[in-house]
Design an enzyme around this catalytic site. Structure first.
Site, PDB file in Angstrom:
ATOM      1  N   LYS A  19       0.851  -1.198   0.000  1.00  0.00           N
ATOM      2  CA  LYS A  19       0.000   0.000   0.000  1.00  0.00           C
ATOM      3  C   LYS A  19       0.882   1.242   0.000  1.00  0.00           C
ATOM      4  O   LYS A  19       1.909   1.270   0.689  1.00  0.00           O
ATOM      5  CB  LYS A  19      -0.910  -0.013   1.234  1.00  0.00           C
ATOM      6  CG  LYS A  19      -1.950   1.096   1.250  1.00  0.00           C
ATOM      7  CD  LYS A  19      -2.880   0.969   2.459  1.00  0.00           C
ATOM      8  CE  LYS A  19      -3.923   2.066   2.496  1.00  0.00           C
ATOM      9  NZ  LYS A  19      -4.817   1.942   3.666  1.00  0.00           N
TER      10      LYS A  19
ATOM     11  N   SER B 177      -9.677   2.229   2.840  1.00  0.00           N
ATOM     12  CA  SER B 177      -8.774   2.891   1.931  1.00  0.00           C
ATOM     13  C   SER B 177      -7.768   1.950   1.253  1.00  0.00           C
ATOM     14  O   SER B 177      -7.103   2.364   0.306  1.00  0.00           O
ATOM     15  CB  SER B 177      -8.001   3.977   2.694  1.00  0.00           C
ATOM     16  OG  SER B 177      -7.191   3.403   3.702  1.00  0.00           O
TER      17      SER B 177
ATOM     18  N   SER C  72     -10.011  -0.129   7.192  1.00  0.00           N
ATOM     19  CA  SER C  72      -9.450   0.023   5.845  1.00  0.00           C
ATOM     20  C   SER C  72      -8.779  -1.213   5.269  1.00  0.00           C
ATOM     21  O   SER C  72      -8.414  -1.219   4.097  1.00  0.00           O
ATOM     22  CB  SER C  72      -8.463   1.192   5.810  1.00  0.00           C
ATOM     23  OG  SER C  72      -9.174   2.399   5.739  1.00  0.00           O
TER      24      SER C  72
END
Lengths: 95, 485
Positions: free
Chosen positions: B79, B154, B178
């Site tokens: 990420k 996210s 997330s």
């Protein structure tokens, strides 16, 4: 409690943000909706409740005060938007 | 069968028998990305040259028979809020669009030590703020199961990449859900470890008392492998927990006989889509069939969690994001009038709307005169929410419910309504506030879209969480289904 355009301007200043007139208008509406929702918390009596800042029992972390290798000037400056002689350059603070 | 459908031990056996090379695995990753990512948009940056060089290096070690790491040869995506030395880290934000980190996050160091190959950086909501990945300031990620729907956020890029076979596994970060919510929307396994179990050093901070890094994988066994590699105390993270790390893999026994499950009535009540609820109740029957028992319980402060979370997370965000001033890295405005104007202009140009909204909310909640009414009040309610979990865990081994109240929604359908968007996280946020571990695993489908089941455990009891998830998985086929792309 509701917040006005003036409040939003004041908070933007504290947060170091410039808002366009349109952003200010939108944010005033959205922040009011969110804060109104947050007032739900007032339904709860928390008079004798301790606040939780961290879920773990953390205390200060100490280490020996030893000299260690640090980043090189070149590494520190790798992402600098503006630099001079290995220093970050910003507009003059004093005349 | 695609390489990425094979189990980790299978891959390792083949590598060992020389039927497969690390370069084959890396080729497969880039081939899949080439074929699919134009539609999915899971990646923000690829690191093809370095990844191929690294693969050759590992292949040499395969020949020489040197000791091999736990995750030897696996292609991973990271990420984009986890810093990677020499590989651009943007946090999904224009502010950091050219940011080139000078060190690796501890988790990245640990993955490298476990012999993985980093193939690229994954798309995300800007500074990890969002539940749909529409807040990426580059482009939205699309759900591999239905390209007109969101992948969740996210860590939407991290979840979509695993679902689409564009990485063997990925890392995400979870602040209010997330990792778990996108795992649920994309039909993969997403684990949020106990707060403090995995080092946050090198994770760009959003809300420091909540942020936690964790793996997204296609099955539970892989999740246990990755956790084994990344868990552990780190002196560079002052909130890192000093606990012994168990052998997570040997905990995957398949046995849940006598396990006591609590199902909060708030998690299957009003606001939860009836089909999602039915799917999770059917999943509970599978566990019942394996000898577990379940009872309905109450987590009475659930309805206060979202308000508590948005006050606390935004307050911490406003403080953490103060470091983005345009001086040392990131965007700098042209022609500022003075230093203060440089801060103002750089921040206004660099941050997107959701980030500005949260900075504003947090600054307000922390400002003089409102601190007690908002921030302190929320900290106290957090204590009540944590107490709810302690009470239930005094009698039960795990808590189970849906991960999200609905399946993935359509892109653009909630963009103008932040409050509705925030309510998508109502079932993951309480867990984050309490700091306990939870995993989302695929447990069925509703109208062709994946439904996630959330299994929540006591602090540092990842072993039980993974054991229950694994036992369910061994007796079902949902995790083996793949989207058609």
């Amino acid at each position: 409690m509701s917040i006005s355009n003036n409040d939003v301007q004041h908070v933007a200043k504290l947060a170091r943000l410039n808002l366009t007139a349109e952003e200010e208008q939108t944010l005033t509406g959205q922040l009011n909706a969110i804060l109104k929702y947050a007032e739900k918390l007032n339904e709860l009596d928390t008079e004798n409740i301790e606040p939780t800042t961290h879920v773990l029992h953390v205390s200060n972390v100490m280490r020996e005060d030893e000299t260690k290798e640090s980043l090189s000037i070149e590494q520190v400056m790798r992402n600098a938007p503006d630099e001079e002689d290995g220093q970050f350059k910003v507009p003059a603070v004093m005349e | 069968m695609s390489l990425f459908e094979q189990s980790l031990p299978e891959i390792h056996n083949k590598l060992h028998a020389k039927e497969l090379s690390v370069s084959d695995l890396v080729n497969q990753a880039y081939q899949n990305i080439g074929e699919r990512d134009e539609k999915v948009k899971a990646y923000l940056a690829l690191d093809e040259e370095q990844a191929r060089a690294r693969a050759r290096q590992l292949d040499d070690r395969l020949v020489s028979g040197e000791e091999k790491g736990l995750l030897f040869g696996l292609p991973v995506g990271i990420k984009d809020n986890i810093v990677t030395n020499g590989l651009r880290t943007t946090c999904g934000s224009q502010f950091l669009r050219n940011f080139d980190p000078v060190y690796d996050a501890t988790v990245v160091e640990k993955l490298k030590a476990a012999d993985t190959v980093t193939i690229g950086k994954l798309n995300m909501d800007e500074f990890a703020m969002g539940g749909s990945n529409e807040n990426s300031s580059f482009y939205p990620v699309r759900n591999p199961w239905a390209l007109d729907r969101v992948p969740g956020g996210s860590s939407g890029g991290s979840a979509a990449a695993v679902a689409a076979g564009e990485a063997y596994f990925t890392l995400g970060s979870d602040t209010g859900g997330s990792i778990r919510q996108p795992a649920s929307y994309c039909g993969v396994v997403g684990l949020k470890p106990t707060y403090g179990l995995v080092s946050r050093f090198g994770l760009v901070a959003f809300a420091s008392s909540l942020d936690q890094i964790g793996p997204l994988t296609k099955n539970v066994e892989d999740s246990a492998y990755v956790l084994q590699a990344i868990a552990g105390y780190d002196a560079k993270d002052s909130t890192s927990a000093k606990v012994d790390i168990p052998d997570y893999l040997s905990g995957l026994t398949g046995n849940v006989k006598g396990l006591r499950i609590a199902v909060p009535k708030e998690y299957i009540g009003e606001g939860v889509d009836p089909q999602v609820k039915e799917t999770v109740l059917s999943a509970l029957k599978v566990l019942e069939g394996l000898g577990a028992t379940w009872e309905e319980v109450s987590l009475p402060h659930t309805e206060y969690a979202v308000a508590t979370y948005y006050l606390l997370a935004s307050s911490e965000a406003s403080s953490n994001l103060a470091r983005f001033d345009g001086v040392r890295y990131g965007v700098r405005a042209d022609n500022p009038e003075n230093l203060l104007d440089l801060y103002h202009q750089s921040r206004s140009q660099g941050f997107g709307p959701e980030v500005k909204r949260r900075i504003m909310l947090g600054t307000y909640a922390l400002s003089s005169g409102y601190y007690d009414a908002y921030y302190l009040k929320a900290q106290k309610v957090r204590t009540l929410i944590k107490q709810d979990f302690d009470d239930v865990f005094a009698k039960y081994d795990v808590i189970i419910g849906p991960t999200a109240p609905t399946t993935a929604f359509k892109l653009g359908s909630q963009v103008d309504d932040p409050l509705t968007m925030y309510l998508n996280d109502i079932l993951t946020i309480p867990v984050s506030l309490a700091g306990v571990p939870a995993v989302s695993i695929p447990c069925g489908f509703s109208d062709g879209l994946p439904v996630g089941m959330q299994i929540i455990g006591k602090a540092f009891d990842e072993t039980t969480v993974l054991r229950v998830a694994h036992a369910f998985e061994q007796n079902t086929e949902f995790h083996k289904q793949r989207p058609q792309l």
